[in-house]
Design an enzyme around this catalytic site. Structure first.
Site, mmCIF file in Angstrom:
data_model
loop_
_atom_site.group_PDB
_atom_site.id
_atom_site.type_symbol
_atom_site.label_atom_id
_atom_site.label_comp_id
_atom_site.label_asym_id
_atom_site.label_seq_id
_atom_site.Cartn_x
_atom_site.Cartn_y
_atom_site.Cartn_z
ATOM 1 N N GLY A 41 0.827 -1.202 0.000
ATOM 2 C CA GLY A 41 0.000 0.000 0.000
ATOM 3 C C GLY A 41 0.856 1.245 0.000
ATOM 4 O O GLY A 41 2.012 1.235 -0.438
ATOM 5 N N THR A 47 1.235 4.841 5.082
ATOM 6 C CA THR A 47 0.646 3.759 5.879
ATOM 7 C C THR A 47 1.708 2.750 6.291
ATOM 8 O O THR A 47 1.701 2.244 7.418
ATOM 9 C CB THR A 47 -0.468 3.054 5.079
ATOM 10 N N CYS A 71 1.669 0.273 -8.992
ATOM 11 C CA CYS A 71 2.859 0.864 -8.385
ATOM 12 C C CYS A 71 4.074 0.757 -9.297
ATOM 13 O O CYS A 71 5.079 1.434 -9.070
ATOM 14 C CB CYS A 71 3.160 0.201 -7.037
ATOM 15 N N GLU A 84 4.181 10.396 -5.849
ATOM 16 C CA GLU A 84 3.385 9.370 -6.520
ATOM 17 C C GLU A 84 1.951 9.862 -6.723
ATOM 18 O O GLU A 84 1.262 10.235 -5.778
ATOM 19 C CB GLU A 84 3.377 8.084 -5.694
#
Length: 479
Positions: free
Chosen positions: A226, A230, A282, A383
């Site tokens: 993730g 986080t 990603c 990102e």
């Protein structure tokens, strides 16, 4: 539809009766509810896993392998149902879910079902000391697997399969944004004969359910994919508790194009590496660097290709780009497009929301290409995780290498060149866990997967995953 938790082989409503709305990204409408599980639900899942562990960890490798391969076969047999559920829940084109997501989920179970039978121990004879050392690789116990929303079943099974293959029992949490295929997986596990308690799936928000999982004192390992923020939060809690951690986090991946590449192959692949899954991977090559001598040609040809991409409802066969996963995520991506304009970026194409007839409230966005003059701008450093790429020229290998490495992430890089010496030099010097040369997303499940810097810690895939989900114990015998 109402999603339920899967605990000890049965489906349960949340003990607190707290629920979260589940949205269909293609039309913006609520089409179901999922549990917002509490500490009590997580504890129930843990107790089920703990009770199953003594038996499962002693189950023969052949039996574990048989069950995992059976799960794989059942996923393949139900691939249409799972693909339709994934597309509806995530917003991705149905064609993509059918071709990539569900087949890969099935492959994960098959691969680790076979890999566990080849996961060998080591022995070392201590010559002259009349002793032998051998290493046991033992299951950890109860472990946690927490997966993201972009490749829901694909990445959920990427964690679960090696964990249970190695003899662990699992408390798993899929993303609350895309819970449906994880819910359906429980049915498949029961049909395949997976013993009760080996896999437990609890749904809910990261701040409630996820927090209860990572804080649990007896869950000894956490595999998480993730966001970087986080991941940092998980590490802050888990590290003082001495939990094993595997964190696969964000990426801001360079796509480096030299003039001596196979141009047409590069162009086709670059369109895919920019916008596959709405750019919500990603590994997408979101920073495109092009050698100056072919930059203008590339810019023209790339924009022409991007204009041909069809934004539409995920179920349509003509759709190349579906809906983004949620309204908040769409708004976040739009904010970055506005930031690019403020930072003197030039929108070469896209940048606007798309209204799809009949689905006017869906979360659609044009594929967006932004020309930037410096790699230090915000859209090149952070990102975005959407259908947005930047392009800029470079003049030398040293210059582009410096720009490629000048981000806080280090997940993957793509290099387009037919110069062997350059390939070897740059592959060694690029600061990333994965380097693709003249290709993108060509995966061999035996290879290690993961990043460096803020892209995470640890490696998944192949025997690396089985090593993570086991503890090595050395035994020394003097004879």
């Amino acid at each position: 539809m109402n999603i339920q938790n899967y605990i000890n082989g049965q489906f349960h409503n949340p003990s607190s009766n707290n629920w979260i709305d589940n949205y269909n990204p293609s039309n913006g409408e609520v089409y179901g509810r999922i549990p917002n599980s509490s500490k009590d639900d997580v504890e129930n899942a843990y107790i089920a896993a703990k009770s199953a562990f003594p038996s499962w960890s002693q189950t023969t490798l052949e039996e574990r392998s048989r069950i995992l391969i059976k799960i794989s076969e059942l996923l393949e047999a139900n691939s249409q149902r799972f693909a339709e559920a994934e597309s509806k829940d995530n917003g991705k084109p149905l064609s993509l879910a059918k071709a990539i997501d569900i087949p890969r989920a099935a492959s994960n179970f098959r691969f680790f079902g076979n890999a566990i039978t080849q996961f060998a121990s080591e022995s070392h004879e201590s010559i002259g000391q009349d002793a032998i050392n051998y290493t046991l690789k033992q299951a950890i116990g109860v472990v946690a697997c927490i997966s993201p929303w972009n490749l829901p079943l694909y990445l959920f099974t990427w964690k679960i399969a090696p964990a249970i293959a190695a003899g662990n029992c699992v408390v798993a949490k899929p993303s609350e944004i895309t819970p449906v295929t994880a819910y359906l997986l429980g049915e498949i596990c029961n049909e395949a004969g997976l013993p009760k308690g080996v896999l437990n799936i609890v749904h809910g928000l990261g701040t409630t359910t996820g927090q209860a999982i990572i804080e649990h004192p007896d869950i000894k390992a956490i595999s998480f994919t993730g966001g970087t923020a986080t991941g940092a939060h998980i590490a802050k809690i888990a590290a003082p508790m001495f939990k094993k951690l595997s964190l696969e986090l964000g990426g801001k991946n360079p796509n480096i194009i030299f003039a001596d590449c196979d141009y047409n192959d590069m162009l086709e692949t670059t369109v895919r590496s920019s916008f596959a899954n709405q750019g919500q991977i990603c590994l997408c090559g979101s920073r495109i660097f092009v050698e100056a001598s072919i930059y203008e040609t590339f810019k023209t040809d790339f924009i022409k290709k991007v204009k041909q991409l069809k934004v539409g409802h995920p179920s349509k066969t003509s759709t190349n780009i579906g809906a983004l996963v949620s309204k908040p995520h769409l708004e976040k991506v739009m904010q970055y497009i506005n930031i690019a304009k403020e930072d003197n970026g030039t929108i070469l194409y896209g940048g606007n929301k798309v209204i799809v007839k009949g689905y006017e409230n869906g979360y659609y966005l044009e594929p967006t290409v932004i020309e930037v003059s410096t790699d230090e701008c915000k859209v090149n450093q952070e990102e975005i995780f959407g259908p947005v790429v930047t392009i800029m020229p470079f003049n030398s290998e040293d210059d582009v290498l410096q720009m490629a490495n000048k981000v806080k992430y280090g997940l993957s890089a793509t290099l387009w060149t037919n110069n062997l010496k350059r390939t070897m030099r740059m592959s060694n010097q690029l600061q990333s866990g994965i380097v693709w040369v003249n290709t993108w997303m060509l995966r061999d499940l035996r290879t290690p997967f993961g990043g460096i810097k803020n892209s995470g810690i640890g490696r998944e895939g192949g025997f690396e995953a089985l090593r993570f989900f086991t503890e090595a114990k050395n035994v020394c015998i003097k004879y």
